[in-house]
Design a protein around this motif. Sequence first.
Motif, PDB file in Angstrom:
ATOM      1  N   ASP A  52      25.761 -30.205 -13.463  1.00 38.44           N
ATOM      2  CA  ASP A  52      25.747 -29.331 -14.659  1.00 38.44           C
ATOM      3  C   ASP A  52      25.919 -27.870 -14.237  1.00 38.44           C
ATOM      4  N   ALA A  53      25.188 -27.466 -13.186  1.00 34.79           N
ATOM      5  CA  ALA A  53      25.218 -26.061 -12.758  1.00 34.79           C
ATOM      6  C   ALA A  53      26.593 -25.684 -12.222  1.00 34.79           C
ATOM      7  N   ARG A  54      27.233 -26.635 -11.514  1.00 36.97           N
ATOM      8  CA  ARG A  54      28.558 -26.342 -10.978  1.00 36.97           C
ATOM      9  C   ARG A  54      29.563 -26.159 -12.123  1.00 36.97           C
ATOM     10  N   LEU A  73      24.402 -16.229 -10.372  1.00 33.56           N
ATOM     11  CA  LEU A  73      23.470 -16.956  -9.511  1.00 33.56           C
ATOM     12  C   LEU A  73      22.831 -18.028 -10.393  1.00 33.56           C
ATOM     13  N   MET A  74      23.137 -19.273 -10.071  1.00 33.16           N
ATOM     14  CA  MET A  74      22.802 -20.352 -10.994  1.00 33.16           C
ATOM     15  C   MET A  74      21.366 -20.858 -10.816  1.00 33.16           C
ATOM     16  N   SER A  93      23.776 -26.312  -0.635  1.00 28.66           N
ATOM     17  CA  SER A  93      25.202 -25.987  -0.770  1.00 28.66           C
ATOM     18  C   SER A  93      25.415 -24.558  -1.261  1.00 28.66           C
ATOM     19  N   GLY A  94      24.327 -23.840  -1.534  1.00 23.21           N
ATOM     20  CA  GLY A  94      24.456 -22.463  -2.004  1.00 23.21           C
ATOM     21  C   GLY A  94      24.733 -22.368  -3.493  1.00 23.21           C
ATOM     22  N   ILE A 130      11.691 -25.827   1.112  1.00 27.50           N
ATOM     23  CA  ILE A 130      13.018 -25.257   1.400  1.00 27.50           C
ATOM     24  C   ILE A 130      13.122 -23.787   1.000  1.00 27.50           C
ATOM     25  N   GLY A 131      12.054 -23.229   0.407  1.00 33.06           N
ATOM     26  CA  GLY A 131      12.049 -21.802   0.072  1.00 33.06           C
ATOM     27  C   GLY A 131      12.857 -21.460  -1.171  1.00 33.06           C
ATOM     28  N   LEU A 132      12.986 -22.409  -2.088  1.00 36.96           N
ATOM     29  CA  LEU A 132      13.738 -22.159  -3.325  1.00 36.96           C
ATOM     30  C   LEU A 132      12.770 -21.669  -4.406  1.00 36.96           C
TER      31      LEU A 132
END
Length: 346
Positions: A52-54, A73-74, A93-94, A130-132
Amino acid sequence: MSQTLTLRRPDDWHLHLRDGAMLRAVLPETTRHFARAIIMPNLVPPVVTAADARAYRDRILAARPAGADFTPLMTLYLTEQTDPADVAAAHASGLVSAVKLYPAGATTNSASGVRDFDKVRGVLEKMAEIGLPLCVHGEVTDSEVDIFDREAVFIDRVLDPVRRATPGLRVVMEHITTANGVEYVKANDRDLGATITTHHLIINRNHILVGGIKPHYYCLPVAKREEHRLALRAAATSGDTRFFLGTDSAPHTDALKENACGCAGCFTATNTLSILAHAFEEDGALDRLEGFTSLNGPAFYGLAPNKATLTLTKNDTAVPCPDKIDTDDGPVTVFDPGFPLYWSVS
Ligand SMILES: NC(=O)N[C@@H](CC(=O)O)C(=O)O
Ligand SMILES: [Zn+2]
Ligand SMILES: [Zn+2]
């Protein structure tokens, strides 16, 4: 000679761009001044998965005005079904910069949000690992809690327990509206930051309700008492790097705002920088504007500040600002700060 102020190009750490005709109409209002923005995922249906974000990112990129230097920035909309592995892959994947938590029912298009925090524990633990960052709409939704108390109650009943249960989770308290929010950020460490909107630095609840109801000042979290607005102003202008700009510019058509059940949201993308320069100058803090708009946010998100700059000029006469912008869905009213603006972006 007129006064000027040059800043690193600002970013907006909380923005609603919507989709379709609205996206095409509002995106230029942001790309004119901002280099990056954290894009809120509360579409209908919401932006839940990496796929969805892509797809949404591609629609935003396709709608960018020619020549615009703007990076969306999604974010992913956290649901009770969100898969920690999908989130981790989207981060690796950034593709995504944060995950957004809406308590179910708290605000516009939040019905798919979280009711039972135990069900998202696995995702939050993965994010801590993961620091998100987790961006949080911080209001409880219990019907017995007064709407003006919902942020303070959320901090005690939800946010603090979630943070204690998930060590290392990085959290952005979005659009804080209370002294309680400011104090909670200050009492904690580098894993906690907060965005502050333009409009909450300008209006208090009287602006919404005195002398007739002003639907274009209605947003969530709703503006609070003056003492809270002053606490937000002090935080934003303090230089404390944990506070940064998230406009929460949230367009709704006039038909949906000027309505018996009006939508929540203030549309501030167009004149945010003029308003902020005015407010920071009023508080003797023009030298701290760049930190708030352009440095503190990237530092929290682990990104470099923008290389390009933007110059604000203080004019001798008030600068014109459109009352509304046109969209194919109907007009959208631009936030009226209630005073003339002299600063313009050169
Ligand atoms: N802030 C608002 O009043 N509205 C936002 C949702 C939100 O940020 O809570 C919207 O999407 O319209
Ligand atoms: Zn919100
Ligand atoms: Zn928002």
